[in-house]
Design an enzyme around this catalytic site. Sequence first.
Site, PDB file in Angstrom:
ATOM      1  N   ASP A 385      30.161  23.921   2.869  1.00 38.94           N
ATOM      2  CA  ASP A 385      30.312  22.653   2.176  1.00 38.94           C
ATOM      3  C   ASP A 385      31.778  22.458   1.808  1.00 38.94           C
ATOM      4  O   ASP A 385      32.578  23.403   1.831  1.00 38.94           O
ATOM      5  CB  ASP A 385      29.472  22.650   0.894  1.00 38.94           C
ATOM      6  CG  ASP A 385      27.989  22.547   1.189  1.00 38.94           C
ATOM      7  OD1 ASP A 385      27.647  22.049   2.268  1.00 38.94           O
ATOM      8  OD2 ASP A 385      27.184  22.985   0.351  1.00 38.94           O
ATOM      9  N   ASP A 690      23.928  23.688  -1.654  1.00 43.00           N
ATOM     10  CA  ASP A 690      23.760  23.584  -3.099  1.00 43.00           C
ATOM     11  C   ASP A 690      22.599  22.693  -3.502  1.00 43.00           C
ATOM     12  O   ASP A 690      22.095  22.783  -4.607  1.00 43.00           O
ATOM     13  CB  ASP A 690      25.052  23.080  -3.766  1.00 43.00           C
ATOM     14  CG  ASP A 690      25.560  21.785  -3.142  1.00 43.00           C
ATOM     15  OD1 ASP A 690      24.786  21.119  -2.428  1.00 43.00           O
ATOM     16  OD2 ASP A 690      26.729  21.440  -3.381  1.00 43.00           O
ATOM     17  N   ASP A 694      19.027  21.336   1.076  1.00 42.93           N
ATOM     18  CA  ASP A 694      19.713  22.337   1.891  1.00 42.93           C
ATOM     19  C   ASP A 694      18.844  23.567   2.130  1.00 42.93           C
ATOM     20  O   ASP A 694      19.205  24.436   2.929  1.00 42.93           O
ATOM     21  CB  ASP A 694      21.012  22.789   1.205  1.00 42.93           C
ATOM     22  CG  ASP A 694      22.089  21.719   1.268  1.00 42.93           C
ATOM     23  OD1 ASP A 694      22.099  20.966   2.255  1.00 42.93           O
ATOM     24  OD2 ASP A 694      22.901  21.635   0.331  1.00 42.93           O
TER      25      ASP A 694
END
Length: 1219
Positions: A385, A690, A694
């Site tokens: 990310d 997070d 996901d």
Amino acid sequence: MASTAPPDLELGGAGAEEARPCPYGCSLSNLNQINADKDSDKLEKYGGATGLAKLLHADLHAGLDDSAGLSGVSEHRAVYGANTFPDKPPPSFLMMLFEAAKDPMIIILLVVALVSIVLGAAVPEQRAHNGWSEGVAVLGTALLVVFIGASQDYSKERQFQRLNALKDVIEVKVSRNGKQVLVGNTEIVVGDVMFLDTGDKLIADGIVIDAQGLVIDEASLTGESDPIKKDAVNDPWVRSGTTVNEGSGHMLVVAVGVNSEWGKTMALVAEAGDDQTPLQEQLTDVAAKVSKLGVLAAVICFLALLVKWLIIHKGGDVKKINDNGPVQFLLYAITITVVSIPEGLPLAVTLTLAYSMKKMMKDNNFVRVLSACETMGGATAICSDKTGTLTENRMTVVEGWFAGSVESSVPQPQQMSPMLLSLLKNNCALNSKAFLVDQENGSTDFVGNRTECALLVLLRKLGCDYKDVRTERENDQVKLYGFSSARKMASVLVREPSAGGLRLYNKGAAEWVLRRCESMLRPDGTTEPMDAAKLEEMIALVTGMAKRGLRCICLSYRDYPTDDPRYTPEFFEDADQVDNGLIAFAIVGIKDPVRAEVPDAVAVCQRAGIIVRMVTGDNIHTAQHIARECGILTDDAIAMEGPAFRVMPAAELIPLLPRLRVLARSSPEDKLTLVSLLKKQGEVVAVTGDGTNDAPALKESDVGLAMGIAGTEVAKEAADIIIMDDNFSSIVKAVLWGRTVYINIRKFLVFQLSINLVAMLSACVGALYGGVPPLNVLQLLWVNMIMDTLAALALATEDPYPELLDEKPHGRTEPIITGLMYMHIVAAAIYKLFWLFACLYGLPRLLSAYAVLGKDEYYRESYCPGVLADGGWNATSRDTLCNYMGYCGFPRGPLERQTPLCKLYDEWRVGNNSAVPNDQRAAVCRTFNSTVVDCPWNQELARAQARMDDEWDRDMLKSYKPALSVLFNAFILAQVANAFVSRRIGLELNFFKGLRKSYIFNSIMVIITSLQVIIMQTPISFVFKVQPLNGGEWGVCIAIGIGAIPFAWVVRLLIRAILPMTGSSNWLAGLRGSRASNITASGATAMRNAAHSRSLSHSRTLSGPHAGTPKSLSGRSASGPYRAPSGGKASATHVRTLSGNEPVAYGSQPVVYGTPSAAGQPLLATAVPPLEVVQGQPLRPASPGQLQVRMPSGSKVAPEPPSSPLRGTSAAAWGSAKM
């Protein structure tokens, strides 16, 4: 009305010592019964959540407090119990001893040792020579091995238990003392008001106070796959162990710990045992194969020694069964088996994993799944990310567009109109679940979404307290539409009397929100329509901010009259309908700087052969800017947007994967697709996540990395490792520790297998050739202790060294033992075998001090008289009998029988004038011309011979003691030196690098050496059947031991000279297919083949427009979305295609979304140099810096349907009209 029934007599919470009346209006038993039965009727009698809170002395707004009274946390914990579960009792040390002693070989060894002790004590001849001593020594050593193994297992279990206890520690948001605070889940008590948000894991039972689209997944308890909607009226019951799928709300905690639903379930379910990690499974297989060879060697040795013993003793002698006989042979064979079984391999894995987990915790890596440690070391791809991982996650609003005015910094409050200030205040404060925590040192902690926290900080700069706004408008809130990755926005619907109805406050990704706006606010408070030109202008503004690395958030609103019949309650249930026809009043640019350490960390990964990819929901331009700052997006890499990525078929996507570095505007489904594709290409993939969505990607990856700060509990549950500080550099540390685990196990393998090889070969040669085992039972057990316990601890706890990241990852298919490791094992074995056999066979022949007693010498003056004297013969008899045995050759053969050295020679020459006969009885009894009859001298000779035979084995072995003592000492010191050599198993020459910091290794080497000195130089040497050495012998032994190091240098230099690649184990690339050159059979080669053979047979482009209109994979240009030329209709050449929306398929034609660049300019797909796609031709590099995508004749690119149904016809109808 709330019930005021008298309180029950109740026991306090867990640990209460005596009964006392419950001080609250609802006793523990009543509360548990209501909760267990979900008794809504009784709850209603109590007055619902509000009435129950009053009975519990809890405030639904302020929560509990820290006082010692009835409204205090401590009193609630004392009465209703703590939110903890009874710990599984750790295994006791005695249990560990029992488990260690259950090893079959250890049991057999102990039994045979006991048999040896009994026989040695019971048989008089054995008792006279302390025949029981070896059995006692073996028994004691075996028990010591068991004790040390149990100690290590006990220490390991305790360490794992401490680490595993941290798995269930999470922080939750509650109201305490009128403030929103974060507390540990174990601090929650009955009466707490807990905040619920998407992705939260519920850690207590409760009843819903209020809810905004709250949906709970109860599959973990009920098995129902469909999530259940919760609210304060219809279904307020919430259970621990479940997770929040959607929405938000508050709940009143009514049961904790063992009284909660999850606690009751856990009490009935036995804890599952730990599975073996993949590395442990591999090593178990290696151990099994080595063990079979060890058993074979033991059987050969036993049979060889037994056959020889039977031959010597003419079929056997029961009295000698325990005197260097079958019992000792069996002990020896069993010991060889014990030594050859590398039970230290699984122990070494466990030790290094436990040690690494503890150390990784200090590096902000909390390992939840044990196998993730080792898997992380083989990672070949990391999908990371952006926000918080690559950047600092300390977001700040730095510039923006405010009601028609572009500002390079945040304007002062007096520069804004009252209306704009009001809109900002309400949107940022109400359309948010984040909050700020001011610390005593003046710093501010962000809790919740960091973007929302940045907007709260903006309010503070504008002189507004968001808490006051929330308190003031709390009762006005109607519905909260939480952020989702599909909508890229969040909204809140509130009552707005000044607007005459309801007002929707919306915020989200600027380019998404702008397309849902039909107006924009002017500085004077009026609005102007958002036509195509204005939209393009605003998109250009957003693009410019994004290219500077800013996250662009658009703030908007819309009023809904309450008297309009179109807006029914059902209408407001669909967020996609509500979020349309908006009025944009601000676009803020939020800066989130790249972490200072990230560029270096990315560079380290690239040197380590790991491809780092950024997968983010941000704008493509923001993503590109950040990726370049991090060093992820290089000149030969490409970036794509999620909408283009998800419609591209795998056959076209796979050739691009090796160069794909940025996936922007991606959804969780895109991330899952990317991970799956990479795994199919043989990559070992680590992925960060997070959000709740996901979780599938985290589960699909080889190693799931959840963010400890920004991650939801659902993401953490799905992850293998939690990155406690959300920092990419911590991920690199996890890779380093993973490689350390792998390399430490390989070090131990090289060390142990070389010893196994030496032990087995030397034992077989000693048994088959010399008949004297080079190492006796106790010595082998000491070697086993060094090998399986001490060395495992020493080599398994070596710290990482940076050079590990200069090697390519071992990937998915590389064997645990490489060709280079086999060379090291064989080389080390050859060195030790050379000196072992040199000491065993060469030393006695070369130096008289180490000469071995022979039969001829044994029967003569130096030994024979002493042996017979111990047997009671007088001097005359000893002299005569020793002459008969030593010179006349009875029973040794002719020797000097026909010489004057034999006393019988003269007697037979004078008495019979003949040679001494070969028949012993005739010769000794001197029967010259008569029949042979027995005589006293022959009887004495036979008795003397039996005496000498009894003592022969014992004395012969004693004569070996000097040489075997040097052998044993040199062998152990060579093992110590080999441990240093095993610290580097490539072709490195510096075995001592980092040694100063290897405290455990150094300590263990000192312990082994010290114990060896004690064994050799103290009375313990008697037990080990060695003798103390003098200074010269110690010098030779030390030289032989240290010689293993220069020998290893010579071997490595030879390998460097012979093999084509030098300096590291990378020479194996030509043998096993290095990850650097070929992933797997279906990996990089398949990609290249596809790239050189594939054509666009299905009339599809990568993401581009039709008929030569250049296009980027990112799907966006600097000038914003393309508008059709005057006339309004998009042609085949001029197509309006906007990224970020779902594709619409037209028959069998492909559909790809994106935004074209300016006419005539080739698309910069962030690809340098990318590919040229031409129908019927293979993919080939285009001109540097450009990705030219030509559409084949007849193919179509669909225009994007408008996202707002209020701005035209439906998506399908609009698409059809354009065709």
